[in-house]
Motif scaffolding. Structure first.
Motif, PDB file in Angstrom:
ATOM      1  N   LEU A  88     -40.698 -31.227  17.434  1.00  9.65           N
ATOM      2  CA  LEU A  88     -39.912 -32.610  17.526  1.00  9.65           C
ATOM      3  C   LEU A  88     -39.087 -32.813  16.632  1.00  9.65           C
ATOM      4  CD1 LEU A  88     -42.875 -34.527  19.597  1.00  9.65           C
ATOM      5  CD2 LEU A  88     -41.039 -32.966  20.678  1.00  9.65           C
ATOM      6  N   ARG A  89     -39.432 -32.428  15.186  1.00  4.39           N
ATOM      7  CA  ARG A  89     -38.737 -32.649  14.170  1.00  4.39           C
ATOM      8  C   ARG A  89     -37.363 -31.822  13.948  1.00  4.39           C
ATOM      9  NH1 ARG A  89     -43.157 -32.178   9.717  1.00  4.39           N
ATOM     10  NH2 ARG A  89     -43.419 -30.103  11.234  1.00  4.39           N
ATOM     11  N   ARG A  90     -37.165 -31.005  14.857  1.00  2.00           N
ATOM     12  CA  ARG A  90     -36.112 -30.056  14.988  1.00  2.00           C
ATOM     13  C   ARG A  90     -35.353 -29.989  16.207  1.00  2.00           C
ATOM     14  NH1 ARG A  90     -38.134 -24.329  12.528  1.00  2.00           N
ATOM     15  NH2 ARG A  90     -35.969 -24.039  12.547  1.00  2.00           N
ATOM     16  N   PRO A  91     -34.707 -31.251  16.546  1.00  2.00           N
ATOM     17  CA  PRO A  91     -34.222 -31.328  17.750  1.00  2.00           C
ATOM     18  C   PRO A  91     -33.162 -30.306  18.216  1.00  2.00           C
ATOM     19  CG  PRO A  91     -33.586 -32.903  16.463  1.00  2.00           C
ATOM     20  CD  PRO A  91     -34.472 -32.290  15.659  1.00  2.00           C
ATOM     21  N   GLU A  92     -32.627 -29.604  17.346  1.00  2.00           N
ATOM     22  CA  GLU A  92     -31.788 -28.447  17.239  1.00  2.00           C
ATOM     23  C   GLU A  92     -32.033 -27.426  18.327  1.00  2.00           C
ATOM     24  OE1 GLU A  92     -33.532 -27.476  13.460  1.00  2.00           O
ATOM     25  OE2 GLU A  92     -32.990 -29.239  14.484  1.00  2.00           O
ATOM     26  N   LEU A  93     -33.384 -27.545  18.444  1.00  2.00           N
ATOM     27  CA  LEU A  93     -33.975 -26.267  19.146  1.00  2.00           C
ATOM     28  C   LEU A  93     -33.884 -26.536  20.698  1.00  2.00           C
ATOM     29  CD1 LEU A  93     -37.509 -25.342  17.726  1.00  2.00           C
ATOM     30  CD2 LEU A  93     -35.382 -23.855  17.754  1.00  2.00           C
TER      31      LEU A  93
END
Length: 230
Positions: A88-93
């Motif tokens: 969730l800390r990497r919304p770019e995924l």
């Protein structure tokens, strides 16, 4: 292949048999004899073209393509859904694994290929969240199957169209041949009502009414009225 074309081919067979049954009245070297021989070849061509057209079934190809499309779309949806929970800390995924807004065939293929490439770096994370260990292999397999199904449908439609053109060409030649034969046979059998009645039955094409709801199959042109021999 529409029913009127089927009836025309059946008529060619009857006329052919009429000529075979009356060889002395229409010698092979005579004008009518040559026409009967020509019709025999046309009947063979029409029968072969009809068999070829029936064997090329675009609807079956469409069904295979739709099944492959659904399988690939399900792969994309599963990967996109899973990517949202990887980190969730990497919304770019979530942006990397977005389903296409317009799920056209080409968009689905492009998205699936991008997913296959980008998901390798997160292989373990996807598996931890329930995707099978071979999900990338399955994705690649479904991509290949969908590409093959698209190509197969295009090829089938082209083959069906080619067979239909050959069939219509053969039946047109056959109808013209019977038209040329008609006055000759009537002249030969003038005053012989039994022979003339047999000829009339042989050359007549029973017209089949077209249902208003009928639609042409892929590869088939709209049905048209074909001139009949009188």
């Amino acid at each position: 292949m529409n029913n009127n074309i089927k009836r025309q081919i059946e008529m060619f067979l009857r006329v052919r048999e009429f000529g075979i049954a009356n060889p002395t009245d229409f010698p092979a070297e005579s004008f009518a004899g040559r026409l009967f021989t020509q019709l025999n070849d046309i009947y063979a061509d029409a029968s072969m073209a009809a068999a070829g057209h029936v064997s090329k079934n675009p609807r079956a190809a469409s069904s295979r393509k739709e099944k492959a499309r659904i399988a690939l779309r399900d792969d994309i949806v599963a990967i996109a859904r899973t990517a949202q929970t990887i980190d969730l800390r990497r919304p770019e995924l979530s942006l990397t694994f977005l389903p296409p807004k317009k799920p056209t065939d080409q968009n689905l293929l492009a998205t699936a290929k991008a997913f296959a490439q980008n998901a390798e770096a997160f292989h373990d994370e996807f598996i931890e969240r329930g995707l099978p260990e071979n999900f990338l292999d399955d994705l690649e397999s479904d991509i290949a199957a969908f590409e093959q199904a698209i190509s197969g449908k295009i090829s089938m439609i082209q083959s069906a169209s080619s067979a239909l053109r050959a069939l219509k060409n053969a039946t047109a030649r056959g109808m013209e041949t019977v038209w040329k034969l008609d006055p000759v046979v009537q002249n030969v059998y003038r005053g012989k009502p039994d022979k003339l009645e047999a000829w009339r039955k042989a050359k007549t094409v029973e017209r089949v009414a077209r249902a208003s709801s009928r639609t042409s199959e892929p590869g088939e042109e709209p049905e048209v009225n074909t001139p009949q021999a009188a």
